[in-house]
Scaffold this motif. Structure first.
Motif, PDB file in Angstrom:
ATOM      1  N   ALA A 130      -3.493  -1.629  -9.905  1.00 35.16           N
ATOM      2  CA  ALA A 130      -3.554  -0.974  -8.858  1.00 35.16           C
ATOM      3  C   ALA A 130      -5.376  -0.259  -8.226  1.00 35.16           C
ATOM      4  CB  ALA A 130      -2.808  -0.096  -8.651  1.00 35.16           C
ATOM      5  N   GLU A 131      -5.435  -0.644  -6.508  1.00 30.98           N
ATOM      6  CA  GLU A 131      -6.325  -0.190  -6.391  1.00 30.98           C
ATOM      7  C   GLU A 131      -6.232   1.448  -6.118  1.00 30.98           C
ATOM      8  OE1 GLU A 131      -9.180  -0.721  -2.577  1.00 30.98           O
ATOM      9  OE2 GLU A 131      -8.831  -2.817  -3.245  1.00 30.98           O
ATOM     10  N   ILE A 132      -6.772   1.886  -6.394  1.00 31.63           N
ATOM     11  CA  ILE A 132      -6.109   3.539  -5.837  1.00 31.63           C
ATOM     12  C   ILE A 132      -7.613   4.438  -5.719  1.00 31.63           C
ATOM     13  CG2 ILE A 132      -6.000   5.784  -7.410  1.00 31.63           C
ATOM     14  CD1 ILE A 132      -4.694   4.255  -9.994  1.00 31.63           C
ATOM     15  N   SER A 133      -7.462   5.592  -4.040  1.00 31.31           N
ATOM     16  CA  SER A 133      -8.563   5.960  -4.141  1.00 31.31           C
ATOM     17  C   SER A 133      -8.230   7.163  -3.090  1.00 31.31           C
ATOM     18  CB  SER A 133      -8.798   5.175  -2.628  1.00 31.31           C
ATOM     19  OG  SER A 133      -7.886   5.030  -1.643  1.00 31.31           O
ATOM     20  N   MET A 192       0.900  -1.061  -0.065  1.00 38.98           N
ATOM     21  CA  MET A 192      -0.046  -0.147   0.032  1.00 38.98           C
ATOM     22  C   MET A 192       0.839   1.172  -0.476  1.00 38.98           C
ATOM     23  SD  MET A 192      -3.610   1.457   2.373  1.00 38.98           S
ATOM     24  CE  MET A 192      -2.203   0.119   3.801  1.00 38.98           C
ATOM     25  N   PHE A 193       0.788   2.373  -1.331  1.00 38.17           N
ATOM     26  CA  PHE A 193       1.090   3.563  -0.928  1.00 38.17           C
ATOM     27  C   PHE A 193       0.087   4.245  -0.713  1.00 38.17           C
ATOM     28  CE2 PHE A 193       2.831   0.975  -4.478  1.00 38.17           C
ATOM     29  CZ  PHE A 193       4.499   1.072  -4.528  1.00 38.17           C
ATOM     30  N   LYS A 194       1.307   5.070   0.670  1.00 43.73           N
ATOM     31  CA  LYS A 194      -0.010   6.058   0.437  1.00 43.73           C
ATOM     32  C   LYS A 194       0.955   7.642   0.737  1.00 43.73           C
ATOM     33  CE  LYS A 194      -2.904   6.096   4.153  1.00 43.73           C
ATOM     34  NZ  LYS A 194      -3.651   6.562   3.690  1.00 43.73           N
ATOM     35  N   LEU A 252       4.715  16.284  -3.231  1.00 45.58           N
ATOM     36  CA  LEU A 252       4.222  15.300  -2.519  1.00 45.58           C
ATOM     37  C   LEU A 252       4.621  15.105  -1.260  1.00 45.58           C
ATOM     38  CD1 LEU A 252       2.837  12.708  -3.632  1.00 45.58           C
ATOM     39  CD2 LEU A 252       4.640  11.700  -4.788  1.00 45.58           C
ATOM     40  N   ILE A 253       4.121  14.329  -0.266  1.00 39.09           N
ATOM     41  CA  ILE A 253       4.588  13.817   0.566  1.00 39.09           C
ATOM     42  C   ILE A 253       4.242  12.575   0.674  1.00 39.09           C
ATOM     43  CG2 ILE A 253       4.331  14.140   3.388  1.00 39.09           C
ATOM     44  CD1 ILE A 253       3.353  16.424   2.506  1.00 39.09           C
ATOM     45  N   SER A 254       5.613  11.410   1.026  1.00 37.99           N
ATOM     46  CA  SER A 254       5.241  10.174   0.972  1.00 37.99           C
ATOM     47  C   SER A 254       5.864   9.687   2.305  1.00 37.99           C
ATOM     48  CB  SER A 254       6.050   9.379   0.344  1.00 37.99           C
ATOM     49  OG  SER A 254       6.904   9.721  -1.163  1.00 37.99           O
ATOM     50  N   LEU A 255       3.804   8.663   2.691  1.00 39.08           N
ATOM     51  CA  LEU A 255       3.899   8.042   4.265  1.00 39.08           C
ATOM     52  C   LEU A 255       3.818   7.154   3.970  1.00 39.08           C
ATOM     53  CD1 LEU A 255       0.206  10.112   4.298  1.00 39.08           C
ATOM     54  CD2 LEU A 255       2.705  11.029   5.509  1.00 39.08           C
ATOM     55  N   THR A 267      -3.842   7.037  -2.176  1.00 43.33           N
ATOM     56  CA  THR A 267      -3.743   5.076  -1.480  1.00 43.33           C
ATOM     57  C   THR A 267      -3.904   4.017  -2.527  1.00 43.33           C
ATOM     58  OG1 THR A 267      -4.786   5.956   0.415  1.00 43.33           O
ATOM     59  CG2 THR A 267      -4.396   3.728   0.018  1.00 43.33           C
ATOM     60  N   ALA A 268      -2.766   3.714  -2.935  1.00 39.23           N
ATOM     61  CA  ALA A 268      -2.960   3.259  -4.134  1.00 39.23           C
ATOM     62  C   ALA A 268      -2.601   1.825  -3.551  1.00 39.23           C
ATOM     63  CB  ALA A 268      -1.910   3.594  -5.132  1.00 39.23           C
TER      64      ALA A 268
END
Length: 88
Positions: A45-48, A21-23, A85-88, A61-62
């Protein structure tokens, strides 16, 4: 986070291939959102997307099946060029 430490955490916590999960937090700018979406294939990918309460940012979120630590690291490297962009 330091790249070597992040790589170590990925290796310790996942068995590859794995669903990852990428956030990200992205400015609510159409160009920035489009650039981020281009990094992920919507058929794989499931993207929201979820806008912030004031509408200044978008939570992205992907979830995608990644084959290796290197594939995850490469995706974050590609995202690094997106302004704000901020990566979590």
């Amino acid at each position: 986070m330091e790249e070597a430490k992040f790589r170590e955490l990925l290796e310790q916590n996942y068995t590859w291939p794995a669903l990852y999960m990428f956030k990200f937090i992205c400015p609510a700018d159409n160009e920035a959102i489009a650039r981020l979406q281009q990094l992920f294939d919507p058929e794989v990918a499931e993207i929201s997307l979820r806008p912030s309460s004031k509408g200044n940012y978008v939570s992205f979120t992907a979830k995608e099946l990644m084959l290796s630590v290197e594939a995850v690291m490469q995706r974050y490297e590609q995202a690094r060029g997106i302004p704000g962009l901020i990566s979590l």
